[in-house]
Motif scaffolding. Structure first.
Motif, PDB file in Angstrom:
ATOM      1  N   TRP A 222       0.821  -1.212   0.000  1.00 15.39           N
ATOM      2  CA  TRP A 222       0.000   0.000   0.000  1.00 15.39           C
ATOM      3  C   TRP A 222       0.853   1.260   0.000  1.00 15.39           C
TER       4      TRP A 222
ATOM      5  N   HIS B 183      -7.260   2.138   2.588  1.00 11.21           N
ATOM      6  CA  HIS B 183      -6.601   2.016   1.287  1.00 11.21           C
ATOM      7  C   HIS B 183      -7.572   1.438   0.258  1.00 11.21           C
TER       8      HIS B 183
ATOM      9  N   ASP C 290      -4.126   3.614  -4.321  1.00  9.67           N
ATOM     10  CA  ASP C 290      -2.869   3.227  -3.671  1.00  9.67           C
ATOM     11  C   ASP C 290      -2.138   2.145  -4.459  1.00  9.67           C
TER      12      ASP C 290
END
Length: 519
Positions: A57, A251, A394
């Motif tokens: 991420w 995320h 991300d």
């Protein structure tokens, strides 16, 4: 005598040991330096088995590199209207990102020919079936203002007065060669431009070679692609709202599946579909890819490609279920938020059902609209929203090369070295085929062993990567560079160009004053 010889022998041994250690030290030091200098130049990939999914991420360590498309040499401003060689019109065909590349090339070509660029025209009707143009997709004032130190841009070709009559200057139409070199524009195209005063290059997709030896032209491409080509405020607002809503949950990753009619028909991957669906694919292939049909006929009996053979060489798009299995093997679970990028998936909802079962938090821009979000996001504008949301995600994962994914990968590299995952379809094909035959032992481990993750770190451009996929090193600089050519300019792109522009104006004013005083 013996003592003297013993001392001499001992001394030689010490010298030999010292030289040996010196050589080893030099070798180790040299190896470390060599590795340090090449570590950025090597393709920055890692086995997924060596990486924890949560680490994907974050953005990668850039080793001191940052994006910079500012010129490294003195860059004179574009010519005044009276100094221009003429007007350049271009017609950009293809999808959104193919058109972006064409616009970048148009700006570079205008610079090469010392021409005034007419606002590029977009082919939106034949592919998207809408009437959107450049002014409907991009922020035109921002585009013109950002490039004011590079090229002169006008909205349309002006009218001219000849023999007492006023009429619009007609542009001479030319079909440029595919991937034409810079020399073609400096000779053939420039000759026509000077002769007619205006030329119209159509179609203009892939009409300038990607490989250009002059790094300043490559940096100009980056200034267009990553700075000047900003979508309209309404598109940017919609994209930002969608990304913010997804980020509010944590995320999120974006996925560009290539499981589409066009791609499947082109690839010749039919066997997993129903007879009715195969008929649709075959008709589409006969209509749009007749040359491929003739080629396939030499190698496949009955003029039908063998699905197994095509799959083993990595030509068949991954199914949504296969993408889901890859993500699960990589370490992502059903709590992962996923944004599905453009493209209408072929084969109905039954192909998406297994994927949704593994990853229920699946969204696209039509699912997330709410409140003040734009309601008429379709066609080219819809693709623009998808592009921006994927840029802001991300993690980005895509199945094989496409104009959309390739350009986006370069954009994500330029803005923060963001993680991009590229499955190796050729290596994965055998693993999936074994699974379908009931051999499921160590399936996830086998997937992890062949999966390579591109972290978005700066890496040497290798074939078949294009400049738009990987604009390193031309459009980057290093904060602590040993090589002078890699050092970062002190100011931003516009600051650098503006300082040179005003310096040139000051020199011209001073020269004029000196001339006046001499007179």
């Amino acid at each position: 005598m013996r003592r003297a010889l013993g001392r001499e022998t001992l001394l030689r041994r010490h010298r030999g040991s010292a030289l040996l250690w010196l050589a080893v030290t030099a070798l180790v030091t040299g190896t470390i330096c060599l590795w340090s200098s090449f570590s950025v130049g090597l393709l920055s990939t890692y086995r997924v088995q060596d990486v924890v999914a949560n680490e994907l991420w974050r953005t990668v360590d850039s080793n001191g590199w940052r994006a910079s498309s500012a010129p490294r040499i003195c860059w004179p401003p574009p010519p005044a209207e009276s100094e221009s060689n003429g007007y350049l019109r271009v017609w950009c065909n293809g999808g959104l990102t193919q058109q972006r590349s064409a616009i970048c090339n148009a700006v570079v070509v205008a610079r090469i020919m010392n021409a005034t660029l007419v606002l590029p025209e977009l082919d939106t009707n034949s592919f998207w079936h809408d009437e959107s143009g450049f002014v409907d997709i991009y922020d035109v004032p921002h585009f013109i203002n950002t490039l004011k130190y590079d090229v002169r841009i006008v909205m349309s070709i002006p009218k001219i007065t000849a023999q007492g009559k006023t009429k619009k200057l007609k542009a001479y139409k030319i079909l440029p060669p595919r991937d034409a070199p810079v020399t073609w524009y400096r000779t053939t195209a420039l000759e026509r431009l000077r002769k007619y005063g205006a030329i119209y290059l159509t179609p203009f997709s892939h009409r300038l070679a990607e490989k250009i030896d002059d790094p300043e032209f490559q940096r100009l491409r980056c200034r267009v692609n990553y700075h000047a080509l900003r979508f309209k405020p309404s598109i940017m607002k919609t994209s930002s709202d969608i990304a913010n809503k997804l980020h509010s949950e944590g995320h999120f990753m974006s996925i560009h599946l290539r499981f589409e009619l066009d791609v499947l028909a082109y690839a010749g991957c039919f066997d997993i579909f129903t007879p009715e669906e195969q008929e649709i694919l075959l008709r589409h292939r006969n209509k749009y890819f007749p040359l491929l049909l003739r080629y396939w006929g030499k190698y496949f009996p009955g003029n039908t490609p063998d699905y197994r053979e095509r799959r083993l060489i990595g030509k068949c798009p991954l199914t949504p279920e296969e993408v889901g299995l890859i993500l699960r093997a990589t370490g992502f679970d059903n709590s992962t938020w996923i944004y599905l990028a453009p493209g209408k998936l072929f084969g109905g909802k039954h192909f998406m059902k297994p994927f949704k079962a593994m990853f229920p938090r699946l969204k696209n821009h039509s699912m997330i609209r709410s409140g003040k979000l734009e309601e008429n996001i379709r066609g080219l504008a819809g693709s623009a929203v998808d592009y921006m949301v994927c840029l802001l995600s991300d993690i980005f994962i895509y199945d094989g090369p496409s104009n959309f994914a390739d350009n986006l990968m370069g954009h994500r590299l330029y803005y923060g070295f963001r993680t991009t995952i590229t499955p190796n379809k050729k290596a994965l094909a055998r693993i999936f085929m074994d699974r379908e035959e009931g051999h499921t032992s160590a399936f996830e481990e086998r997937v992890r062993q062949v999966m390579l993750t591109h972290f978005g770190a700066p890496h040497k451009r290798i074939h078949p990567e294009s400049f738009y996929t990987n604009p390193w090193p031309e459009c980057f600089c290093q904060t602590k560079a040993r090589n002078h050519a890699d050092r970062c300019p002190h100011n931003s792109v516009n600051d650098v160009l503006e300082s040179w522009f005003h310096n040139k104006e000051d020199v011209e004013v001073e020269a004029t004053n000196q001339t006046d005083s001499t007179s």
